[in-house]
Design a protein around this motif. Structure first.
Motif, PDB file in Angstrom:
ATOM      1  N   ARG A  84       4.720  -1.148  10.987  1.00  0.00           N
ATOM      2  CA  ARG A  84       3.817  -1.841  12.531  1.00  0.00           C
ATOM      3  C   ARG A  84       2.880  -1.158  12.345  1.00  0.00           C
ATOM      4  O   ARG A  84       1.467  -2.016  12.029  1.00  0.00           O
ATOM      5  N   VAL A  85       2.669   0.301  13.134  1.00  0.00           N
ATOM      6  CA  VAL A  85       1.508   0.429  13.041  1.00  0.00           C
ATOM      7  C   VAL A  85       0.310   0.898  11.872  1.00  0.00           C
ATOM      8  O   VAL A  85      -0.671   0.585  11.819  1.00  0.00           O
ATOM      9  N   ASN A  86       1.084   0.984  10.907  1.00  0.00           N
ATOM     10  CA  ASN A  86       0.283   1.307   9.751  1.00  0.00           C
ATOM     11  C   ASN A  86      -0.139   0.189   8.948  1.00  0.00           C
ATOM     12  O   ASN A  86      -1.308   0.175   8.434  1.00  0.00           O
ATOM     13  N   LEU A  87       0.075  -0.921   9.203  1.00  0.00           N
ATOM     14  CA  LEU A  87       0.304  -2.155   8.701  1.00  0.00           C
ATOM     15  C   LEU A  87      -0.986  -3.214   9.944  1.00  0.00           C
ATOM     16  O   LEU A  87      -1.943  -3.681   9.321  1.00  0.00           O
ATOM     17  N   SER A  88      -0.787  -2.903  11.617  1.00  0.00           N
ATOM     18  CA  SER A  88      -1.550  -3.244  11.984  1.00  0.00           C
ATOM     19  C   SER A  88      -3.059  -2.462  11.806  1.00  0.00           C
ATOM     20  O   SER A  88      -4.032  -3.441  12.558  1.00  0.00           O
ATOM     21  N   ALA A 133       1.060  -1.291  -0.272  1.00  0.00           N
ATOM     22  CA  ALA A 133      -0.130   0.165   0.067  1.00  0.00           C
ATOM     23  C   ALA A 133       0.721   1.475   0.469  1.00  0.00           C
ATOM     24  O   ALA A 133       2.233   0.718  -0.280  1.00  0.00           O
ATOM     25  N   SER A 134       0.426   2.295   0.258  1.00  0.00           N
ATOM     26  CA  SER A 134       1.424   3.594  -0.361  1.00  0.00           C
ATOM     27  C   SER A 134       2.208   3.403   1.317  1.00  0.00           C
ATOM     28  O   SER A 134       3.370   4.198   1.032  1.00  0.00           O
ATOM     29  N   ASP A 135       1.767   2.720   2.302  1.00  0.00           N
ATOM     30  CA  ASP A 135       2.343   3.337   3.697  1.00  0.00           C
ATOM     31  C   ASP A 135       2.691   1.965   4.702  1.00  0.00           C
ATOM     32  O   ASP A 135       3.103   1.891   5.399  1.00  0.00           O
ATOM     33  N   PHE A 136       2.720   0.995   4.091  1.00  0.00           N
ATOM     34  CA  PHE A 136       3.495  -0.183   4.609  1.00  0.00           C
ATOM     35  C   PHE A 136       3.459  -0.497   3.205  1.00  0.00           C
ATOM     36  O   PHE A 136       3.394  -1.677   2.605  1.00  0.00           O
ATOM     37  N   ALA A 137       3.956  -2.193   3.850  1.00  0.00           N
ATOM     38  CA  ALA A 137       4.471  -3.416   2.533  1.00  0.00           C
ATOM     39  C   ALA A 137       4.537  -4.837   3.087  1.00  0.00           C
ATOM     40  O   ALA A 137       5.237  -4.821   4.516  1.00  0.00           O
ATOM     41  N   PHE A 138       4.113  -5.972   3.046  1.00  0.00           N
ATOM     42  CA  PHE A 138       4.525  -7.584   3.566  1.00  0.00           C
ATOM     43  C   PHE A 138       4.863  -8.304   2.425  1.00  0.00           C
ATOM     44  O   PHE A 138       3.861  -8.378   1.132  1.00  0.00           O
ATOM     45  N   ARG A 139       5.534  -9.349   2.901  1.00  0.00           N
ATOM     46  CA  ARG A 139       4.943 -10.791   1.544  1.00  0.00           C
ATOM     47  C   ARG A 139       4.993 -12.431   2.876  1.00  0.00           C
ATOM     48  O   ARG A 139       6.201 -11.642   3.737  1.00  0.00           O
ATOM     49  N   LYS A 140       4.574 -12.819   3.114  1.00  0.00           N
ATOM     50  CA  LYS A 140       4.886 -14.145   3.227  1.00  0.00           C
ATOM     51  C   LYS A 140       6.235 -14.134   2.959  1.00  0.00           C
ATOM     52  O   LYS A 140       7.056 -14.464   2.034  1.00  0.00           O
ATOM     53  N   ARG A 141       7.091 -15.217   4.204  1.00  0.00           N
ATOM     54  CA  ARG A 141       8.483 -16.086   4.508  1.00  0.00           C
ATOM     55  C   ARG A 141       7.701 -16.936   3.950  1.00  0.00           C
ATOM     56  O   ARG A 141       6.898 -17.969   4.763  1.00  0.00           O
ATOM     57  N   LEU A 142       9.549 -17.996   3.980  1.00  0.00           N
ATOM     58  CA  LEU A 142       9.021 -19.301   3.973  1.00  0.00           C
ATOM     59  C   LEU A 142       9.219 -20.161   5.329  1.00  0.00           C
ATOM     60  O   LEU A 142       8.835 -21.410   5.269  1.00  0.00           O
ATOM     61  N   ASP A 143       9.446 -19.240   6.436  1.00  0.00           N
ATOM     62  CA  ASP A 143       9.724 -19.522   8.161  1.00  0.00           C
ATOM     63  C   ASP A 143       8.116 -19.518   8.600  1.00  0.00           C
ATOM     64  O   ASP A 143       7.619 -20.272   9.869  1.00  0.00           O
TER      65      ASP A 143
END
Length: 440
Positions: free
Chosen positions: A346-350, A254-264
């Motif tokens: 962290r705040v934006n994603l949560s 998004a404009s203020d966060f990013a995430f992706r699943k990890r293998l672990d």
């Protein structure tokens, strides 16, 4: 501060000769070594620190065609094709999985920009598509927000930066490449106007070709050869969580966060569009080169005056090949992450995906990203220096484009039909008057 990288065995004996010497053990360097070794070319890769020690292990791990500069799309297509077969090719786990990449849209302007990109990308018949708000809810359940839409490419994927380059380097070594770590290249020797050797801190390797894949160090190295290379560095900050269940498999921005699943089972999390641009002496030397990009992307950069100005001011810009170099003084660039930016992420994603509220941060790190004025890499012969190839300036795209870049660099070395049109990546586009002059 550095992420934990898979360890591999490397070579201890410096070869007297190789057809090609590669400078840099990041994703581009190791992929170039792999493809050259597969072509039957003798190759020695020299890394001043350790394999994937810098940005190649510190990036987000996204492998995408979506949203690329149109000039990069053919290279991205080939890169994804290589990523899809990489585990079997190198007989090891690189972490690559096809899970899709999503760019969330918050405004109509976001939708319009992505629609315009889709029109430019249409000739390549990608599976990228615009999702409706309901389509986003179906793909990414659990968000508290009704998104305007999203750009989504199901065939894009992700890999593990701490695993991929080491696995590829090990495979290149099994195929005959010599992989040297703790071995900085000080410079290049020429004979009759052509490359004739690479001078390392351990001695000289006679060769016909040198590939500069030095990432954030390339400008400094080329500058000692009086070859201009308008490259700056930005600081990216990343963190990884402990395993979390029931969350999206896709890589999401998004404009203020990013995430992706990890293998672990955890997630890599960052603040999208919030990179720190340290003010350093080169910021002034290259001001006019980067001014057009700054006007377009000023909102994504946070200019900072900090200790890096003095650090880079003190770095020698010239040296002789019989003396220690900056590459031996600093083996690995290991900057501290910007904790305030990670807290924002962290705040934006949560706030937008409440299931992340309970995430536990396992570690965080910083990385210096090498960027070019047009955010497009250089993968090119160097006019006037036969035998010199540059594969650098990846501008934050190096991990995903690594395999295609390595193959294109290998094709340029051998003279084979290039896997993608190299014209958009030519070095000459940065030469004032079309000629190489003294480095700025």
């Amino acid at each position: 501060m550095a992420p934990r990288i898979d360890h591999i065995e490397t070579d201890q004996i410096l070869p007297k000769r190789a057809d090609v010497v590669i400078i840099g053990g990041g994703i581009v360097g190791v992929c170039t070594a792999l493809f050259l070794a597969e072509k039957g070319v003798s190759v020695a890769l020299c890394e001043k620190g350790h394999i994937a020690g810098e940005q190649s292990s510190r990036n987000w791990g996204w492998c995408r065609k979506m949203g690329r500069d149109v000039a990069e799309i053919p290279l991205a297509i080939e890169s994804l094709r290589f990523w899809e077969q990489m585990n079997s090719r190198v007989e090891a786990e690189t972490g690559f999985r096809t899970g899709g990449v999503v760019y969330l849209c918050e405004t109509q302007d976001d939708i319009d920009q992505h629609a315009a990109w889709l029109e430019h990308a249409r000739p390549y018949q990608l599976d990228s598509q615009l999702l409706t708000p309901d389509g986003v809810d179906k793909l990414l359940p659990g968000s508290t927000r009704k998104w305007k839409g999203a750009l989504y490419t199901p065939s894009d994927g992700r890999a593990e930066p701490q695993k991929a380059a080491p696995a590829i380097a090990a495979a290149a070594r099994r195929k005959g490449a010599v992989i040297l770590t703790g071995c900085a290249v000080r410079g290049i020797e020429t004979a009759a106007g052509k490359v004739s050797g690479a001078v390392t801190e351990r001695g000289t390797i006679a060769c016909d070709t040198v590939v500069v894949a030095g990432g954030a160090w390339s400008r400094l190295f080329l500058g000692n050869m009086d070859l201009p290379f308008p490259q700056l560095k930005t600081l990216g900050s990343v963190m990884r969580t402990k395993p979390l269940a029931g969350l999206p498999e896709q890589a999401v921005g998004a404009s203020d966060f990013a995430f992706r699943k990890r293998l672990d089972g955890g997630y890599t999390v960052a603040q999208r569009g919030a990179n720190i641009a340290p003010i350093v002496p080169d910021s002034f030397r290259l001001f006019f080169d980067f001014l057009p990009a700054l006007r377009k992307q000023w909102h994504e950069l946070r200019l900072r005056v900090n200790g890096r100005f003095i650090e880079e001011w003190k770095i020698p810009k010239r040296w002789s090949l019989d003396q220690a170099t900056p590459f031996e003084t600093v083996r690995v660039l290991d900057p501290a992450p910007a904790d305030s930016i990670l807290e924002e992420a962290r705040v934006n994603l949560s706030r937008n995906f409440p299931a992340f509220k309970n995430m536990e941060i396992a570690e965080s790190w910083g990385g210096l990203v090498d960027v070019m004025p047009d955010a497009v890499p250089v993968i090119s012969h160097v006019p006037g220096v036969p035998g010199l190839v540059i594969a650098s300036g990846m501008s934050g795209h190096g991990f995903g484009l690594g395999p295609g870049t390595g193959r294109l660099a290998a094709d340029l070395v051998t003279g084979d039909v290039p896997i993608a049109d190299p014209t958009p990546f030519r070095y000459e586009r940065f030469l004032r008057g079309g000629k190489a002059g003294k480095a700025a």
